[in-house]
Write a protein that holds these residues in place. Structure first.
Motif, PDB file in Angstrom:
ATOM      1  N   UNK A 199      41.839  57.277  33.480  1.00  0.00           N
ATOM      2  CA  UNK A 199      43.261  57.590  33.951  1.00  0.00           C
ATOM      3  C   UNK A 199      43.332  57.789  35.345  1.00  0.00           C
ATOM      4  N   UNK A 200      44.207  57.661  35.887  1.00  0.00           N
ATOM      5  CA  UNK A 200      45.082  58.023  37.019  1.00  0.00           C
ATOM      6  C   UNK A 200      45.648  59.359  37.527  1.00  0.00           C
ATOM      7  N   UNK A 201      45.759  59.070  36.258  1.00  0.00           N
ATOM      8  CA  UNK A 201      46.767  60.939  35.919  1.00  0.00           C
ATOM      9  C   UNK A 201      46.750  61.435  34.393  1.00  0.00           C
ATOM     10  N   UNK A 218      50.871  56.956  23.718  1.00  0.00           N
ATOM     11  CA  UNK A 218      51.152  55.666  25.245  1.00  0.00           C
ATOM     12  C   UNK A 218      50.212  56.096  26.378  1.00  0.00           C
ATOM     13  N   UNK A 219      49.398  55.143  26.940  1.00  0.00           N
ATOM     14  CA  UNK A 219      49.454  55.143  28.858  1.00  0.00           C
ATOM     15  C   UNK A 219      50.438  53.704  29.167  1.00  0.00           C
ATOM     16  N   UNK A 220      50.815  54.498  30.642  1.00  0.00           N
ATOM     17  CA  UNK A 220      51.414  53.269  31.239  1.00  0.00           C
ATOM     18  C   UNK A 220      51.086  53.016  32.196  1.00  0.00           C
ATOM     19  N   UNK A 221      51.037  51.517  32.809  1.00  0.00           N
ATOM     20  CA  UNK A 221      50.511  50.768  33.788  1.00  0.00           C
ATOM     21  C   UNK A 221      51.400  51.634  35.187  1.00  0.00           C
ATOM     22  N   UNK A 222      50.030  51.481  35.994  1.00  0.00           N
ATOM     23  CA  UNK A 222      50.177  52.570  37.393  1.00  0.00           C
ATOM     24  C   UNK A 222      51.741  51.159  37.794  1.00  0.00           C
ATOM     25  N   UNK A 223      51.537  50.158  37.843  1.00  0.00           N
ATOM     26  CA  UNK A 223      53.018  49.637  38.396  1.00  0.00           C
ATOM     27  C   UNK A 223      54.224  50.419  37.698  1.00  0.00           C
ATOM     28  N   UNK A 224      54.382  50.558  36.003  1.00  0.00           N
ATOM     29  CA  UNK A 224      55.201  50.324  35.424  1.00  0.00           C
ATOM     30  C   UNK A 224      55.338  51.670  35.973  1.00  0.00           C
ATOM     31  N   UNK A 253      47.239  54.460  34.141  1.00  0.00           N
ATOM     32  CA  UNK A 253      45.988  53.691  34.551  1.00  0.00           C
ATOM     33  C   UNK A 253      46.124  54.105  35.501  1.00  0.00           C
ATOM     34  N   UNK A 254      45.126  53.885  36.275  1.00  0.00           N
ATOM     35  CA  UNK A 254      44.420  54.072  37.419  1.00  0.00           C
ATOM     36  C   UNK A 254      45.278  52.278  38.513  1.00  0.00           C
ATOM     37  N   UNK A 255      45.149  52.967  39.829  1.00  0.00           N
ATOM     38  CA  UNK A 255      46.547  51.384  40.320  1.00  0.00           C
ATOM     39  C   UNK A 255      45.276  50.183  40.346  1.00  0.00           C
ATOM     40  N   UNK A 256      45.683  49.085  39.984  1.00  0.00           N
ATOM     41  CA  UNK A 256      44.516  47.615  40.395  1.00  0.00           C
ATOM     42  C   UNK A 256      44.399  47.339  38.460  1.00  0.00           C
TER      43      UNK A 256
END
Length: 907
Positions: A199-201, A218-224, A253-256
């Motif tokens: 995870x990014x965070x 749930x896990x969010x995407x970085x862009x969202x 989730x991590x960037x990219x």
């Protein structure tokens, strides 16, 4: 190591070259020698230089060559701009296409060690299925139960995860903020660990989240997280509502990271498979052992034999199928031995967009390469003409002692410098071009993982193409320049007896004409194919019609509340000004989604494994057919008398009646779906005219509609009953205006909000735009091939014009003598045109067979147009001939205007 005497000889040659260069620029011989000696030092001292000094001297000479090249380019701005623009278009087009090829076809997933990722299955099958999938026995979708069986049987996978094949669009709400649609994907708890993603965070999902009774997470995407939640760190651990159900945001989730496949709309969030029954209720695919809807993707251990593992998994598949009545009843057990799986590399992701766009991208790559060849041929022609014009100056340099090697290197330096400048300009063209192509191909893309900005790979590609262009197409002019004879300098520039540039120039024009035929024929073929697609008879009316998408289930509506909601929608929207018809439907025609079931007419036996029994079907309100302009050709439409307690009815299309009730009147006949015991479920009350419901490229197949007012309650299996209940939730409102009000969208949004403020308009668009969305990639291919064809036509015409202009200049004296001896102007025009038409005809003779081959290769991308279409090829040949003739006529007319006396004086 080179001898000092060789080094001294080479440097002395460079000194002579420098002196010659200064004399050519107007300095006196004495001044030229003095300034050159100041720059190079004394020649007798050259033998004493060290190797280190020699390296610096060579670098200094390279800098001098660059300065000389820049000075020459600056003195000829027209030539420089023409070459740079030509190369920029050629290299830019290739770089733009390569950007998409790299981003879609060649890109690896941003995960740990993608080379060890394999998917069980190799086709893009989507999204829910419950039968044998392909005639060849290739299995690509798997049920949750089958996934668990494969996972247990294959310890060769370090981990084996499962992901939803299709994805969903769910309504997500946080706090008091308005609900918004988000793209979601169900995954197994080990999904992120299988891919090697942290995870990014916060944290990613794990096996605990994917167990029964676990708190929904749930896990969010970085862009969202950035675009929809403003990168608010407090969202981690907070609660958001998906389809009105609370979920805890476990992490970001991590960037990219965009998921397990390259698609236009990657997931905004990931949820564990265990939460699927919570959101889908009785329609849960997790609880249905025969519902095929998952892609398994795993990381194999080091040293695993992939073919052996593939054979082992195929055996496990067949063993599982043999235990399922769905695959053994009605003689279908005979099909089990041919069923198998294919292990496909998944380092580049699940090949969805790759399979959809691969053929088109490869075609564009070939066409852009042809454009680059034409641009290079044009550049080579310009360089040849320039080398001929500079023959006298080179002869002076060689007369003063300049070495042939230095001449070649200097001309090559200028050619490579031009190509590199063109390549740099081409990157700007590539950036704009790739943005344009992405916008055309994916107009509704959200958080698309394909970047339009050229990557390091694209930059390297552009540099390599530029360098090769400069070297390859600068070699001939450099070689010809180095063979200038010093005696030519004494005779004068226009007295050269040789014409070594003429034949290569003509050959390059022939090449340009041949390649232009290929591009123009391709452009005509793709344009005709697109026109056939867009202007075919879909069988429905779209003028003044709009589509409004909403999600009553995601807003908390239950089955018992739906009838009242649908009545309010029909009443409120029907009251709007100039409204003709309002209808509700689960899936709109040509909207990209549809259900399918096996139809069993009453009194018929269950279909065998080779029987074609599939029909698509949909739910709709009474005015649906009227709202899309489809007439009833026999029987009646739905009516208010079709209630929940009356006979279950259906209306079918003509193709349905022809396939299942041939040579008999279908009105009053009964049929069911999937199982023989339900064959009397629905009575056919009407037959409507055929229209295209799914793929606009395919022929019309069987289709039936059932009314929203009736729910069949006779199903004994939970699977069929759950699907029946799910079908009652519509997704679209179709609005048919007699005259479209200027504020149609605002009015519609306001009307829906007045019915229920929690109902969110997910999408509002004209129906024409919905249908046009089916042809985004076809439109992109047609426009780009047309653009490439026009570019090739212009370049070929310019190339022919340049060669014929050079031809006229070179033969000025001859033309003057002919006219002085009484030759008519028309004869001179005909002589020049004959020369131009000869090159055109040779180019056509070479280009037409190549264009026929290209048409054969493009056949799979065309719709109702042959790869050998006579009209397309005739149009390409005619257009090229006209433009080339005009390009040759202009110099011919100029030749006929030559004053004989002035021409003779030049001799």
């Amino acid at each position: 190591m080179r001898r000092r005497s060789d080094l001294a000889e080479e440097l002395a040659s460079h000194l002579k070259m420098a002196i010659a260069d200064r004399i050519a620029r107007g300095q006196s011989p004495a001044d030229a020698r003095a300034s050159a000696l100041r720059e190079f030092g004394s020649v007798p001292m050259i033998a004493d230089v060290t190797r280190e000094q020699w390296r610096w001297l060579r670098l200094d000479l390279l800098v001098q060559d660059l300065r000389y090249a820049l000075r020459q380019l600056y003195r000829s701005p027209g030539f420089t701009v023409t070459v740079v623009l030509t190369l920029a278009l050629g290299i830019g087009a290739n770089s733009a296409i390569f950007t998409l090829v790299h981003g879609i076809l060649l890109r690896s997933l941003p995960v740990n060690d993608p080379s060890r990722l394999y998917r069980i299955g190799d086709k893009d099958d989507c999204c829910y299925f419950n039968n044998f999938q392909n005639d060849n026995g290739d299995f690509d979708l798997f049920s949750y139960d089958l996934y668990l069986r494969l996972k247990q049987a294959a310890p060769e996978f370090e981990q084996l995860a499962a992901v939803e094949a299709g994805g969903n669009s769910y309504t997500v709400r946080r706090g008091a903020a308005p609900a918004q649609p988000m793209r979601t994907e169900y995954v197994s708890g080990n999904y992120f660990s299988t891919l090697g993603i942290s995870a990014y965070a916060g944290r990613v999902l794990n096996d605990t989240d994917d167990s029964p009774g676990a708190a929904p997470a749930l896990v969010l995407s970085y862009k969202t997280w950035q675009s929809d939640y403003g990168a608010d760190a407090s969202i981690i651990g907070s609660t958001v509502y998906v389809q009105m159900h609370p979920f805890v945001v476990a992490g970001i989730a991590p960037p990219g990271f965009f998921g397990d496949r390259v698609i236009a709309n990657p997931p905004d969030l990931w949820m564990p498979l265990a939460s699927e029954p919570l959101l889908e209720g009785a329609n849960s695919a997790v609880k249905q052992d025969d519902e095929l809807w998952l892609y398994p993707i795993g990381r194999v251990s080091h040293g695993v034999n992939i073919e052996a593992l593939q054979a082992k998994l195929s055996i496990t598949l067949r063993q599982w199928l043999a235990t399922r009545p769905l695959y053994t009843d009605h003689g279908e057990a005979a099909l089990i031995p041919r069923q198998h799986v294919t292990l496909a590399p998944a380092g580049g992701g699940i090949q969805k967009l790759q399979q959809q766009t691969g053929a088109g991208l490869r075609l564009l790559m070939i066409l852009s390469t042809v454009v680059l060849l034409i641009a290079c041929a044009n550049t080579a022609n310009l360089l040849l003409a320039r080398s001929t014009a500079r023959r006298a100056g080179v002869a002076v340099r060689m007369a003063l002692g300049a070495a042939r090697r230095r001449i070649i290197r200097q001309v090559l330096t200028e050619s490579v410098l031009l190509s590199l400048i063109g390549g740099a300009a081409g990157l700007a063209v590539a950036y704009a071009g790739s943005h344009m192509m992405l916008a055309l191909a994916f107009p509704r893309a959200r958080n698309m993982p394909i970047a339009a900005t050229p990557s390091l790979s694209v930059l390297g590609f552009a540099f390599l193409v530029s360098l090769l262009t400069g070297v390859v197409f600068g070699m001939a002019p450099a070689w010809m320049s180095s063979h200038a004879r010093p005696a030519d300098a004494l005779r004068g520039a226009n007295r050269s007896s040789g014409d070594s540039a003429s034949l290569p120039q003509r050959a390059l024009v022939v090449l340009q004409v041949a390649l232009s035929v290929v591009l123009l024929a391709g452009a005509f073929l793709m344009t005709r194919s697109l026109r056939n697609l867009e202007h075919q008879d879909f069988g429905i009316a779209t003028t003044n019609r709009f589509v409004l998408q909403f999600d009553p289930k995601g807003t908390g509506y239950t089955l018992d509340r739906l009838p009242a909601l649908y009545r309010q929608i029909e009443e409120r929207f029907s009251a709007l000004p100039a409204m003709s018809h309002v209808s509700l439907v689960r899936y709109i025609p040509l909207g990209g989604n549809m259900w399918g079931s096996c139809v069993i007419p009453q009194g018929h036996p269950a279909p065998g494994p080779n029987d074609h029994c599939m029909s698509v079907w949909d739910r709709a309100s009474n005015q649906f057919l009227d709202s899309i302009g489809v007439p009833i050709v026999r029987g009646r439409n739905f009516s208010p008398q079709d209630t929940a307690t009356s006979q279950q009815v259906a209306v079918v299309n003509q193709a349905f009646a022809k396939q299942f009730f041939p040579h008999e009147d279908p009105i009053g006949k009964h049929f069911g779906v999937n199982k023989p015991q339900y064959s009397g479920a629905f009575e056919i009350v009407g037959v409507f005219a055929d229209f295209k419901m799914t793929d606009p490229r395919r022929d019309i197949g069987p289709l039936f509609f059932r009314p929203l007012s009736q729910q069949f309650t006779g199903y004994q299996e939970s699977e069929s009953d759950a699907g029946e209940k799910s079908s009652m939730f519509v997704s679209f409102i179709i609005l048919d205006f007699a005259q479209v009000p200027p504020d149609a969208e605002a009015l519609s949004r306001k009307t829906l909000a007045a019915i229920d403020p929690n109902l969110t308009v997910l999408r509002f668009s004209p129906y024409d735009a919905e249908i046009a969305g089916n042809f985004n990639q076809d439109r992109l291919l047609a426009r780009l091939t047309s653009l490439f064809g026009i570019l090739a036509l212009v370049l070929a015409s310019v190339g022919l014009y340049g060669v014929m202009s050079y031809y006229v200049v070179r033969r000025t004296g001859e033309i003057g003598i002919r006219m002085a001896l009484g030759a008519a102007r028309s004869a001179v025009v005909l002589m020049v045109l004959r020369n131009a038409l000869g090159q055109i005809l040779i180019g056509l003779a070479l280009g037409v067979p190549a264009a026929l081959l290209a048409g054969h290769l493009m056949a799979s991308l065309l719709y109702k147009v042959s790869g050998y279409d006579l009209l397309a090829f005739s149009g390409a040949i005619l257009l090229l001939t006209i433009c080339a003739t005009v390009a040759g006529f202009i110099p011919a007319r100029r030749a006929a205007s030559i004053d004989p006396m002035q021409a003779l004086r030049t001799e």
